[in-house]
Motif scaffolding. Structure first.
Motif, PDB file in Angstrom:
ATOM      1  N   PHE A   1     -86.121  71.971  -4.771  1.00  0.00           N
ATOM      2  CA  PHE A   1     -86.326  71.534  -3.345  1.00  0.00           C
ATOM      3  C   PHE A   1     -87.789  70.832  -3.343  1.00  0.00           C
ATOM      4  O   PHE A   1     -88.194  70.152  -2.604  1.00  0.00           O
ATOM      5  CB  PHE A   1     -85.970  72.549  -2.518  1.00  0.00           C
ATOM      6  CG  PHE A   1     -84.640  72.810  -2.429  1.00  0.00           C
ATOM      7  CD1 PHE A   1     -83.827  72.047  -1.804  1.00  0.00           C
ATOM      8  CD2 PHE A   1     -84.070  74.125  -2.808  1.00  0.00           C
ATOM      9  CE1 PHE A   1     -82.236  72.154  -1.918  1.00  0.00           C
ATOM     10  CE2 PHE A   1     -82.680  74.451  -2.827  1.00  0.00           C
ATOM     11  CZ  PHE A   1     -81.820  73.533  -2.333  1.00  0.00           C
TER      12      PHE A   1
ATOM     13  N   THR B   1     -88.581  64.082  -1.491  1.00  0.00           N
ATOM     14  CA  THR B   1     -87.316  64.347  -0.872  1.00  0.00           C
ATOM     15  C   THR B   1     -86.402  63.275  -1.181  1.00  0.00           C
ATOM     16  O   THR B   1     -85.319  63.508  -1.035  1.00  0.00           O
ATOM     17  CB  THR B   1     -87.730  64.086   0.895  1.00  0.00           C
ATOM     18  OG1 THR B   1     -88.878  65.080   1.130  1.00  0.00           O
ATOM     19  CG2 THR B   1     -86.600  64.656   1.544  1.00  0.00           C
TER      20      THR B   1
ATOM     21  N   VAL C   1     -84.692  64.681  -4.060  1.00  0.00           N
ATOM     22  CA  VAL C   1     -83.746  65.850  -3.792  1.00  0.00           C
ATOM     23  C   VAL C   1     -82.535  65.305  -3.311  1.00  0.00           C
ATOM     24  O   VAL C   1     -81.494  65.673  -3.543  1.00  0.00           O
ATOM     25  CB  VAL C   1     -84.541  67.025  -2.771  1.00  0.00           C
ATOM     26  CG1 VAL C   1     -83.775  67.856  -2.290  1.00  0.00           C
ATOM     27  CG2 VAL C   1     -85.738  67.311  -3.615  1.00  0.00           C
TER      28      VAL C   1
ATOM     29  N   PRO D   1     -90.070  74.913   0.633  1.00  0.00           N
ATOM     30  CA  PRO D   1     -88.814  74.324   0.418  1.00  0.00           C
ATOM     31  C   PRO D   1     -87.827  75.228   0.082  1.00  0.00           C
ATOM     32  O   PRO D   1     -87.756  76.177  -0.406  1.00  0.00           O
ATOM     33  CB  PRO D   1     -89.219  73.657  -1.123  1.00  0.00           C
ATOM     34  CG  PRO D   1     -90.657  73.792  -1.184  1.00  0.00           C
ATOM     35  CD  PRO D   1     -91.104  74.914  -0.152  1.00  0.00           C
TER      36      PRO D   1
ATOM     37  N   THR E   1     -88.052  70.431   2.030  1.00  0.00           N
ATOM     38  CA  THR E   1     -88.509  69.773   0.906  1.00  0.00           C
ATOM     39  C   THR E   1     -89.976  69.503   0.617  1.00  0.00           C
ATOM     40  O   THR E   1     -90.501  69.922   1.361  1.00  0.00           O
ATOM     41  CB  THR E   1     -87.871  68.465   0.547  1.00  0.00           C
ATOM     42  OG1 THR E   1     -88.133  67.712   1.657  1.00  0.00           O
ATOM     43  CG2 THR E   1     -86.212  68.723   0.387  1.00  0.00           C
TER      44      THR E   1
END
Length: 211
Positions: free
Chosen positions: A15, A19, A22, A75, A94
């Motif tokens: 994480f 972003t 992820v 995260p 994140t």
């Protein structure tokens, strides 16, 4: 409560990244919710959206508030917000602690605990629609605002994400599109930060946004 792990639980390094990476890599992973009675609900993640620093569509774009504070946390923290006076939406923080960023999980393919999901949503709801859309997902998995700020990486967590099952490659292509129903400036409305499995029956949105 002891939980039986059939797959590896995603940890902090997963994480603590951009972003968008992820959000893309969460596709195919399994979101798990353990109910108070020990019932395990799970679903394969099939649709996500990324919200990053400087993004005018992000809740923390202007300032930190009590509502959006989980986006700034470590995260792997759950961020659950209430919208339209009736729905909850589930996100996972994140990037780095102190940086406001999160992935909205928009849809799941139900895998385990389908009877319980149907009890939460209604007997009339088809299996493929139980977790189609962020509000339906939260209702099916009994995720509400009490989970906002919840550390999903803590030992004994009742809400966590597992790596994809060890199986043959998934048959769906990953596609991107602009996010659904976001506000902000024109850039925020256009960036292709929605990630989904094309043609998957559990993906949300109008038919044109599922292809």
């Amino acid at each position: 409560m002891q939980r039986t792990l059939t797959r590896s639980v995603l940890a902090l390094p997963f994480f603590a990244r951009d972003t968008r990476e992820v959000a893309r890599d969460l596709l195919g992973c399994v979101l798990v919710r353990i109910l108070p009675d020990g019932t395990r609900l799970s679903g394969r993640i099939v649709e996500t959206e990324a919200y990053r620093p400087g993004d005018a569509a992000m809740h923390a774009y202007r300032r930190k508030t009590p509502r959006n504070a989980p986006m700034f946390m470590a995260p792997g923290t759950a961020y659950v917000y209430f919208t339209y006076g009736m729905h909850f939406c589930f996100n996972i923080s994140t990037e780095a602690e102190g940086v406001p960023a999160a992935v909205l999980v928009r849809a799941l393919e139900p895998l385990e605990g389908i009877a319980a999901m149907r009890a939460h949503r209604g007997d009339h709801v088809p299996t493929e629609a139980l977790c189609r859309g962020p509000a339906n997902l939260c209702k099916a998995l009994a995720i509400d605002r009490t989970f906002s700020g919840y550390d999903m990486l803590q030992p004994g967590s009742v809400l966590f994400v597992e790596a994809p099952p060890d199986e043959a490659p998934l048959p769906w292509r990953v596609k991107t599109s602009p996010r659904i129903g976001v506000g902000g400036d024109e850039t925020a409305k256009r960036v292709p930060w929605r990630y989904y499995f094309a043609e998957h029956p559990c993906v949300s949105g109008p038919p044109a946004l599922r292809r």
